[in-house]
Design a protein around this motif. Structure first.
Motif, PDB file in Angstrom:
ATOM      1  N   SER A 146      -1.486  -1.449 -13.384  1.00  0.00           N
ATOM      2  CA  SER A 146      -0.560  -1.262 -12.262  1.00  0.00           C
ATOM      3  C   SER A 146      -0.422   0.210 -11.908  1.00  0.00           C
ATOM      4  O   SER A 146      -0.412   0.587 -10.728  1.00  0.00           O
ATOM      5  N   ASP A 173       0.621 -12.394  -9.623  1.00  0.00           N
ATOM      6  CA  ASP A 173       1.391 -12.941  -8.505  1.00  0.00           C
ATOM      7  C   ASP A 173       0.819 -14.259  -7.991  1.00  0.00           C
ATOM      8  O   ASP A 173       1.411 -14.886  -7.102  1.00  0.00           O
ATOM      9  N   ARG A 186       4.674 -13.148  -4.585  1.00  0.00           N
ATOM     10  CA  ARG A 186       5.209 -12.362  -5.695  1.00  0.00           C
ATOM     11  C   ARG A 186       5.681 -13.327  -6.773  1.00  0.00           C
ATOM     12  O   ARG A 186       6.240 -14.387  -6.473  1.00  0.00           O
ATOM     13  N   ASP A 228       8.125 -13.732 -10.124  1.00  0.00           N
ATOM     14  CA  ASP A 228       9.283 -13.159 -10.821  1.00  0.00           C
ATOM     15  C   ASP A 228       9.162 -13.495 -12.302  1.00  0.00           C
ATOM     16  O   ASP A 228       9.444 -14.620 -12.717  1.00  0.00           O
ATOM     17  N   ARG A 258       7.661 -18.381  -9.296  1.00  0.00           N
ATOM     18  CA  ARG A 258       7.291 -17.680  -8.068  1.00  0.00           C
ATOM     19  C   ARG A 258       8.557 -17.225  -7.352  1.00  0.00           C
ATOM     20  O   ARG A 258       9.532 -17.970  -7.254  1.00  0.00           O
ATOM     21  N   GLU A 291      10.843 -12.453  -0.521  1.00  0.00           N
ATOM     22  CA  GLU A 291      10.503 -11.288  -1.334  1.00  0.00           C
ATOM     23  C   GLU A 291       9.007 -11.022  -1.363  1.00  0.00           C
ATOM     24  O   GLU A 291       8.560 -10.083  -2.023  1.00  0.00           O
ATOM     25  N   TRP A 292       8.215 -11.819  -0.658  1.00  0.00           N
ATOM     26  CA  TRP A 292       6.775 -11.613  -0.645  1.00  0.00           C
ATOM     27  C   TRP A 292       6.428 -10.394   0.210  1.00  0.00           C
ATOM     28  O   TRP A 292       7.224  -9.969   1.056  1.00  0.00           O
ATOM     29  N   GLN A 293       5.245  -9.842  -0.024  1.00  0.00           N
ATOM     30  CA  GLN A 293       4.807  -8.631   0.676  1.00  0.00           C
ATOM     31  C   GLN A 293       3.999  -8.988   1.919  1.00  0.00           C
ATOM     32  O   GLN A 293       3.066  -9.783   1.859  1.00  0.00           O
TER      33      GLN A 293
END
Length: 306
Positions: free
Chosen positions: A62, A87, A138, A140, A146, A151-153
């Motif tokens: 990361s 993810d 994303r 958690d 999930r 909250e997803w990008q």
């Protein structure tokens, strides 16, 4: 661009601080990550480039991806995003169904068979097609599920480079003979019949093959051995306990890591000879060597316009 000009640039310094890294980490950036970014940029012509980043738990994937995002954007003007294999984990409910129908060990996320491979492949296809507005899921880890879609990008524009990172990225299946003998206590006591590891292996030979063959370039962060991986995870968990009071005990962590031991050891033996870029790490996480598959050392970037 001079060394003084680089030093004055804020984003890298801010990233070093955000990651909790010492100021001396800049030397690693200049010696290894900036040249790697240059090598990636040289390949990022024409169609979007997908770069696989493989490395065991705690190896620093990361952090590396965040550094490469910043360097590729600042030095080369490239639009970069990162997709983590983590993810793509199946929902907790889906893994519960898998645990009930195949083997109880599939309730634990991590191994091949516990990801939404179809979703991953569709996202990679969309990246290659240059689509804008892509939404990356994303996961958690605290909730072991999930994250809500809010909250997803969302990627507002097509990307030039996608960094696709994961602990088992590039793994290949083992032979039946390799699978026959339990590797650790978890396999011996909780998978005596080999059903779980055979299903994991079949996933690598089947659905995951296309996913792991997708990258145009494969970068491997190679731990010095599995024992170092366990030590890195113990350090991560100790920091989590100190920070939040939560986290696994040493005994819980030892069992958890056993889920990943077989593939981690196999990757450490198999992937270095296939990776396009091999970054060897010491037990202290320091880079001991960074080489192309053809043994060309990545050490100094070519001159760039100032």
């Amino acid at each position: 661009m001079t060394a003084a000009e680089r030093e004055a640039r804020g984003p890298i310094d801010a990233l070093i601080a955000a990651e909790g890294l010492p100021a001396s980490y800049r030397a690693t950036i200049e010696a290894h990550w900036r040249p790697l970014a240059h090598a990636i940029a040289a390949r990022a012509t024409g169609l979007p480039l997908i770069v696989g980043v493989s490395g065991s738990q705690g190896s620093g994937k990361s952090t590396l991806c965040r550094m490469l995002e910043a360097l590729l954007a600042e030095d080369h003007g490239l639009r970069v995003a990162t997709l983590s294999l983590d993810d793509l984990y199946l929902t907790r409910a889906a893994r519960a169904e898998l645990a009930a129908s195949v083997h109880p060990l599939f309730a634990t996320r991590g191994v091949p068979g516990t990801h939404d491979v179809a979703l991953g492949l569709s996202l990679l296809d969309a990246v290659r097609a240059g689509q804008a507005g892509l939404v990356f899921p994303r996961f958690d880890k605290a909730a072991d599920d999930r994250a809500p879609e809010a909250e997803w990008q969302t990627l507002t524009a097509p990307v030039d480079v996608l960094l696709f990172e994961g602990w088992c990225m590039g793994a290949r299946p083992q032979t039946a003979a390799d699978l026959a003998i339990p590797l650790n206590r978890l396999e011996a006591e909780e998978d005596a019949g080999g059903i779980w590891r055979a299903h994991v292996n079949a996933a690598l030979a089947g659905p995951y093959r296309a996913l792991f063959d997708a990258p145009d370039l494969m970068v491997m962060l190679a731990a010095p051995g599995f024992e170092a991986v366990l030590g890195w995870r113990q350090l991560q968990e100790a920091k989590l306990r100190a920070r939040s009071g939560g986290g696994m005990s040493d005994a819980e962590l030892a069992r958890f890591v056993m889920h990943y031991e077989r593939i981690t050891r196999h990757l450490l033996a198999d992937l270095p000879g296939r990776a396009d870029v091999l970054i060897a790490l010491g037990e202290d996480h320091a880079v001991t060597a960074a080489r192309h598959r053809a043994d060309q050392t990545i050490s100094t970037p070519q001159p760039r316009p100032s």
